[in-house]
Scaffold this active site. Structure first.
Site, PDB file in Angstrom:
ATOM      1  N   SER A 131       0.803  -0.833  -0.104  1.00 23.89           N
ATOM      2  CA  SER A 131      -0.207   0.352   0.326  1.00 23.89           C
ATOM      3  C   SER A 131       1.312   1.353  -0.010  1.00 23.89           C
ATOM      4  CB  SER A 131      -1.324   0.217   0.909  1.00 23.89           C
ATOM      5  OG  SER A 131      -1.527   1.219   1.169  1.00 23.89           O
ATOM      6  N   TYR A 156      -2.581  -1.128   9.991  1.00 31.25           N
ATOM      7  CA  TYR A 156      -2.258  -1.831   9.773  1.00 31.25           C
ATOM      8  C   TYR A 156      -1.001  -1.276   8.966  1.00 31.25           C
ATOM      9  CZ  TYR A 156      -3.747  -1.259   4.218  1.00 31.25           C
ATOM     10  OH  TYR A 156      -3.748  -1.302   3.267  1.00 31.25           O
ATOM     11  N   LYS A 160       2.426  -4.310   6.625  1.00 26.53           N
ATOM     12  CA  LYS A 160       2.473  -3.806   5.281  1.00 26.53           C
ATOM     13  C   LYS A 160       3.559  -3.173   5.364  1.00 26.53           C
ATOM     14  CE  LYS A 160      -1.272  -4.910   2.921  1.00 26.53           C
ATOM     15  NZ  LYS A 160      -1.021  -5.901   2.820  1.00 26.53           N
TER      16      LYS A 160
END
Ligand code: UD1
Length: 344
Positions: A131, A156, A160
């Site tokens: 992302s 989150y 990543k």
């Protein structure tokens, strides 16, 4: 013997299911691994309508090392495995701050488990779903892949970053690995057939699913999170990319990786154009001839002001560029909402 098999973890999810369609169009045989923890088995019905057949799916938790090992072993006995595309992950930024352990366990755990299973079965090609959140608020936009990775705003985002690092380290220790770390900007829209699309479970946190549900009168009016940002109209700027374009980039990445020997490349997947929230609302209204009920509200914690991609690397390495317009994506998003239902 099966040929050109591609393992797609999270293949029943939003981006995964669209990628399954594009893989088949390009002659691959996707084999899905998904435990429906963040998706719905009905996706398979939509895929069957588009493809004329149900893709094969193993209902397995990607964190379950034993089950992953058995599954990959079974798949590899049937024919060659051209690569693995790893989508399976949780992706709600807000939820990740409330349940960080769940995010660490699932997102990092599944990636470590997968890498381990890949090593045991001699698999070398990996496309990873990352992302643009890894950049935080970059100093310069459009942002390219050389921009520094900034401290993550959310658990989150941190997962990543850790997964990217894990794959880089795995590649350094096993130089035969070829990996692409695909950094998505904001995927939106649905398949033009309206047979598959985003199925947010519960209250949608992302802009487009909330916008379509509010327009369908299934939710209260959309709140625009902040109109006092230092942007031309005061609202945040993002790079919204049609999910079908994004899906095609995965096939391009896979093809490219198959010709490499020992790479681990981060690659931005965006359109290269930034749109503000008010521009998105206006584009949706024009594309669909509808008014979006909305109000201005306060900023959402953790949001950055503006980000959009420099997508030159995807173009030069993969020969890929996004082709669909914002309006097309917003038309497809609304048609998908009509299929899911409105208050009428
Ligand atoms: C976030 C993550 C991204 C992740 C993506 C998918 C960050 C910085 N970004 O993107 O990494 O891949 O979610 O889950 O962590 N908005 C409203 N009203 C709403 C909803 C959203 O105004 O009801 C605004 C947001 O403030 C933002 C824009 O719309 O400016 C897009 O929001 P969203 O769709 O949630 O995506 P991001 O936060 O950009």
């Amino acid at each position: 013997m099966q040929s050109n098999q591609v393992i797609v973890t999270g293949g029943a999810g939003y981006i995964g299911s669209h990628t399954v369609v594009e893989l088949i169009a390009e002659g691959y045989t996707p084999i899905l691994i998904d435990n429906f923890s963040n998706s719905h088995p009905d996706v398979l019905i939509g895929l069957e309508r588009i493809l004329g057949k149900v893709p094969e799916l193993f209902e397995v938790d990607c964190c379950d090392a034993g089950a992953m090992d058995r599954t990959i072993s079974d798949i590899s006995k049937r024919g060659n495995i051209s690569g693995v595309i790893h989508f399976a992950a949780y992706k709600a930024v807000g939820e990740s701050t409330e349940q960080p352990v769940k995010y660490f366990q699932n997102n990092i755990g599944s990636t470590a488990t997968l890498l381990d299973a890949m090593e045991r079965h001699g698999l070398q090609t990996l496309v990873f779903s990352s992302s643009c959140t890894v950049y935080g608020q970059p100093a310069e936009i459009p942002v390219d892949e050389s921009a520094p990775i900034l401290p993550a705003e959310s658990p989150y985002g941190y997962t990543k970053q850790v997964c990217e690092r894990l794959i880089q380290d795995a590649q350094a220790s096993r130089p035969e690995i070829n990996a692409a770390l695909l950094r998505y900007f904001n995927p939106i829209g649905a398949h033009p057939s309206s047979e598959i699309g985003e199925l947010p479970l519960g209250h949608p946190n992302n802009l487009i699913p909330y916008l379509t549900q509010a327009t369908a009168e299934l939710r209260s009016p959309l709140t625009v999170f902040g109109d006092d940002y230092p942007t031309p109209d005061g609202t945040c700027i993002r790079d919204y990319i049609h999910v079908v374009d994004l899906a095609k980039a995965h096939v391009a990445a896979l093809r490219w990786l198959q010709k490499q020997s020992g790479v681990c490349e981060p690659i931005n997947l965006g359109t290269g154009t930034g749109s503000s929230i008010l521009e998105v609302i206006q584009a949706f209204e024009t594309a669909n001839g509808l008014a979006v009920p909305h109000q201005l509200g306060s900023r959402r914690p953790g949001d950055i002001t503006a980000i959009y991609a420099n997508a030159e690397k995807a173009k030069s390495l993969l020969g890929w560029t996004a082709e669909k317009s914002l309006k097309e994506a917003l038309r497809d998003a609304w048609n998908w909402q009509l299929k899911l239902g409105t208050s009428d």
